[in-house]
Design a protein around this motif. Structure first.
Motif, PDB file in Angstrom:
ATOM      1  N   SER A 163       0.840  -1.200   0.000  1.00 46.80           N
ATOM      2  CA  SER A 163       0.000   0.000   0.000  1.00 46.80           C
ATOM      3  C   SER A 163       0.874   1.249   0.000  1.00 46.80           C
ATOM      4  CB  SER A 163      -0.925   0.011   1.224  1.00 46.80           C
ATOM      5  OG  SER A 163      -0.182  -0.114   2.418  1.00 46.80           O
ATOM      6  N   ASN A 164       0.337   2.307  -0.598  1.00 46.55           N
ATOM      7  CA  ASN A 164       1.047   3.582  -0.688  1.00 46.55           C
ATOM      8  C   ASN A 164       0.425   4.544   0.309  1.00 46.55           C
ATOM      9  OD1 ASN A 164       2.178   6.060  -1.426  1.00 46.55           O
ATOM     10  ND2 ASN A 164       2.302   5.479  -3.576  1.00 46.55           N
ATOM     11  N   LEU A 184       5.805   3.523   0.756  1.00 45.14           N
ATOM     12  CA  LEU A 184       5.334   2.173   0.423  1.00 45.14           C
ATOM     13  C   LEU A 184       5.435   1.271   1.644  1.00 45.14           C
ATOM     14  CD1 LEU A 184       6.983   1.699  -3.099  1.00 45.14           C
ATOM     15  CD2 LEU A 184       4.631   2.376  -2.569  1.00 45.14           C
ATOM     16  N   GLU A 185       4.312   0.622   1.970  1.00 42.83           N
ATOM     17  CA  GLU A 185       4.271  -0.287   3.110  1.00 42.83           C
ATOM     18  C   GLU A 185       3.982  -1.705   2.604  1.00 42.83           C
ATOM     19  OE1 GLU A 185       1.417   1.120   5.890  1.00 42.83           O
ATOM     20  OE2 GLU A 185       2.582   2.913   6.452  1.00 42.83           O
ATOM     21  N   TYR A 228      10.737   0.813  -7.562  1.00 39.34           N
ATOM     22  CA  TYR A 228      10.125   1.791  -6.654  1.00 39.34           C
ATOM     23  C   TYR A 228       9.245   2.803  -7.400  1.00 39.34           C
ATOM     24  CZ  TYR A 228       9.701   4.987  -2.692  1.00 39.34           C
ATOM     25  OH  TYR A 228       9.196   5.772  -1.685  1.00 39.34           O
ATOM     26  N   GLU A 229       9.742   3.344  -8.501  1.00 36.11           N
ATOM     27  CA  GLU A 229       8.977   4.363  -9.247  1.00 36.11           C
ATOM     28  C   GLU A 229       7.682   3.781  -9.785  1.00 36.11           C
ATOM     29  OE1 GLU A 229      11.000   6.669 -12.142  1.00 36.11           O
ATOM     30  OE2 GLU A 229      12.834   6.878 -10.955  1.00 36.11           O
ATOM     31  N   TYR A 230       7.721   2.540 -10.247  1.00 31.95           N
ATOM     32  CA  TYR A 230       6.493   1.923 -10.773  1.00 31.95           C
ATOM     33  C   TYR A 230       5.457   1.766  -9.663  1.00 31.95           C
ATOM     34  CZ  TYR A 230       3.228  -1.699 -12.125  1.00 31.95           C
ATOM     35  OH  TYR A 230       2.074  -2.415 -12.349  1.00 31.95           O
ATOM     36  N   PHE A 231       5.882   1.283  -8.498  1.00 34.86           N
ATOM     37  CA  PHE A 231       4.933   1.033  -7.416  1.00 34.86           C
ATOM     38  C   PHE A 231       4.376   2.315  -6.821  1.00 34.86           C
ATOM     39  CE2 PHE A 231       7.176  -3.136  -7.187  1.00 34.86           C
ATOM     40  CZ  PHE A 231       6.049  -3.940  -7.386  1.00 34.86           C
ATOM     41  N   SER A 238       5.162   2.410 -17.897  1.00 38.11           N
ATOM     42  CA  SER A 238       6.368   2.932 -18.533  1.00 38.11           C
ATOM     43  C   SER A 238       7.511   3.114 -17.527  1.00 38.11           C
ATOM     44  CB  SER A 238       6.075   4.267 -19.228  1.00 38.11           C
ATOM     45  OG  SER A 238       5.720   5.259 -18.276  1.00 38.11           O
ATOM     46  N   LYS A 239       7.166   3.091 -16.224  1.00 39.31           N
ATOM     47  CA  LYS A 239       8.192   3.252 -15.186  1.00 39.31           C
ATOM     48  C   LYS A 239       8.844   1.924 -14.789  1.00 39.31           C
ATOM     49  CE  LYS A 239       7.510   7.708 -14.617  1.00 39.31           C
ATOM     50  NZ  LYS A 239       6.777   8.232 -13.449  1.00 39.31           N
TER      51      LYS A 239
END
Length: 479
Positions: free
Chosen positions: A273-274, A279-280, A354-357, A363-364
């Motif tokens: 979860s964000n 991010l957790e 990390y960027e995708y999540f 695209s990340k």
């Protein structure tokens, strides 16, 4: 003359406990409950519930037994980092007893056998029908020739039959739901579905049946002009509507879940979860069953230490108790190591992507292979593979299998590496936007991708297109 010689080799063998850990590691969360139940039934020294005290374990370990270091599962062989700060078990606290959904479904075979029971068949016919249903593959087709099925009936059921009798019962099964079931090829599958509309005198249905029956080869190659000439059709609309009707038929009736699946849920192994940009990561609480070594069995072993060790029967009893206590301890250790390994692996994936999540933007996604994660957590590639191939994670933007995040890298004009998934997404968008009357060939697709900065070969374009189940340009052409 025969020569004798000595050779020396170094081999590494896994202990039974290491094998147990590997097997536990690769099963998904949905199957872990079943595996734990099996172990509880087989081993009376293993119990459900929290460990009451560490004293029992200490006393058990200090008992004068034949425990060998070779049989102990060394945590360091599998884990290099036991720091779990910032991570928690999903479901801890007030929600711990909350029920998680479990997948339940009726199989295709069960669905067909239910329908077979409604037919008025004698024992002989029922057995033949059961053999035919057993020969139906997961996509709904019977690909074994009937002669082989007849031989099976003769050998396994002692039934002497012939093609005519088997085909008669096969036709009854082909009337079952879902439509098109038990076909021997695609042509028969489509015809069976069209036969369900036999009372429909609509021109589209009539023309569709003529196309599949008489012009199937031309249909598969999209040679529509030849079909019109062969069927003596002058109005182009007839064939357009008929083709559209055929496209709505199901080419894989066994793969259709309509009416077969009662309840279907996907149980994620991780929950990510964000929380305002942070991010957790949580491990599904089903991965942390509360298990303990039986106090009564431990006390039995302690009592032996004070008893007459010359009693043979007592020795045999204690050997059994010791074996069960060892197995219980090893199983609990393996479960704990499974939790640690899952979290270590998933944490590395989250950090890498990390960027995708953060946003779920495809695209990340960075190019990532098993070796990347294995290097981060200092574990073998095969261990990472066992985690990635059978686990899934729930995110704020959907549930994904872990293998979704692994992809090879493609070089761009700027010298950067992008994920092959990004290239596939770009390729899909180009094809969706193409003129369907003049679809793009793989050569043209290659040039368009290169114009966008993706250095990719034509054969790679073809490979990605096939992986996305997109046909070649000729088969994408529409009238």
């Amino acid at each position: 003359m025969q020569k004798l010689g000595l050779t020396q080799s170094l081999q590494q063998k896994l202990s039974p406990q290491q094998i147990q850990f590997i097997k536990l590691l690769q099963i998904p969360t949905a199957e872990l409950d079943t595996r734990v139940e099996e172990e509880l039934e087989d081993n009376p020294a293993l119990e459900e519930g929290k460990e009451e005290s560490d004293d029992i374990t200490d006393e058990y370990e200090d008992t004068d037994t034949d425990t060998s270091d070779d049989n102990e599962l060394d945590v360091e062989d599998y884990l290099r980092d036991d720091d779990f700060s910032g991570y928690k078990m999903h479901g801890d606290g007030d929600n711990e007893d909350k029920e998680m959904p479990i997948a339940m479904q009726s199989t295709l075979n069960e669905h067909l056998m239910d329908q077979l029971g409604f037919l008025r068949l004698d024992d002989r016919q029922y057995t033949i029908g059961k053999q035919l249903i057993g020969s139906i593959e997961s996509d709904g087709y019977i690909r074994r020739d009937l002669e082989s099925i007849i031989n099976d009936l003769a050998f396994s059921q002692n039934i002497d039959t012939d093609i005519d009798e088997v085909e008669e019962i096969l036709r009854k099964i082909q009337d079952f739901d879902p439509p098109g079931i038990a076909a021997r090829d695609l042509q028969e599958c489509l015809l069976l579905q069209l036969e369900r509309r036999a009372d429909d005198q609509n021109v589209d249905v009539i023309v569709s049946k003529q196309i599949i029956s008489n012009c199937f080869e031309e249909f598969t190659k999209k040679h529509y002009n030849k079909i019109m000439k062969k069927l003596d059709l002058e109005d182009e609309d007839y064939i357009k509507d008929a083709i559209e009707l055929i496209r709505k038929l199901n080419p894989k009736p066994g793969g259709s879940s309509s009416g077969l699946v009662r309840t279907q849920y996907l149980i994620p192994d991780f929950i990510l979860s964000n929380n305002n940009g942070e991010l957790e990561l949580a491990l599904n609480s089903r991965n942390a069953p509360e298990l303990r070594v039986s106090r009564s069995y431990s006390e039995m072993l302690q009592a032996y230490d004070k008893s007459d060790k010359s009693d043979k029967k007592l020795k045999e009893t204690v050997s059994f108790v010791k074996q069960k206590l060892d197995a219980a301890k090893w199983f609990i250790d393996a479960i704990k190591q499974r939790q640690h390994t899952l979290l270590n692996t998933m944490r590395a994936i989250v950090d890498f992507q990390y960027e995708y999540f953060q946003e779920g933007d495809e695209s990340k996604l960075r190019p990532m292979i098993l070796k990347d994660i294995a290097n981060i957590i200092n574990m073998d590639i095969s261990t990472v593979s066992r985690v990635a191939n059978s686990k899934s994670v729930q995110t704020d933007f959907g549930i994904f299998p872990l293998k979704y995040f692994f992809s090879e890298g493609i070089a761009t004009d700027s010298g950067e590496d992008v994920s092959s998934r990004e290239v596939k997404n770009e390729l899909k968008q180009i094809i969706e936007a193409e003129d369907k009357k003049k679809p793009l060939s793989d050569d043209k697709l290659e040039k368009l991708l290169k114009a966008k900065g993706y250095n990719i070969a034509r054969r790679t374009v073809a490979k990605y297109r096939e992986q996305m189940n997109i046909p070649v340009a000729r088969l994408r052409k529409e009238l």
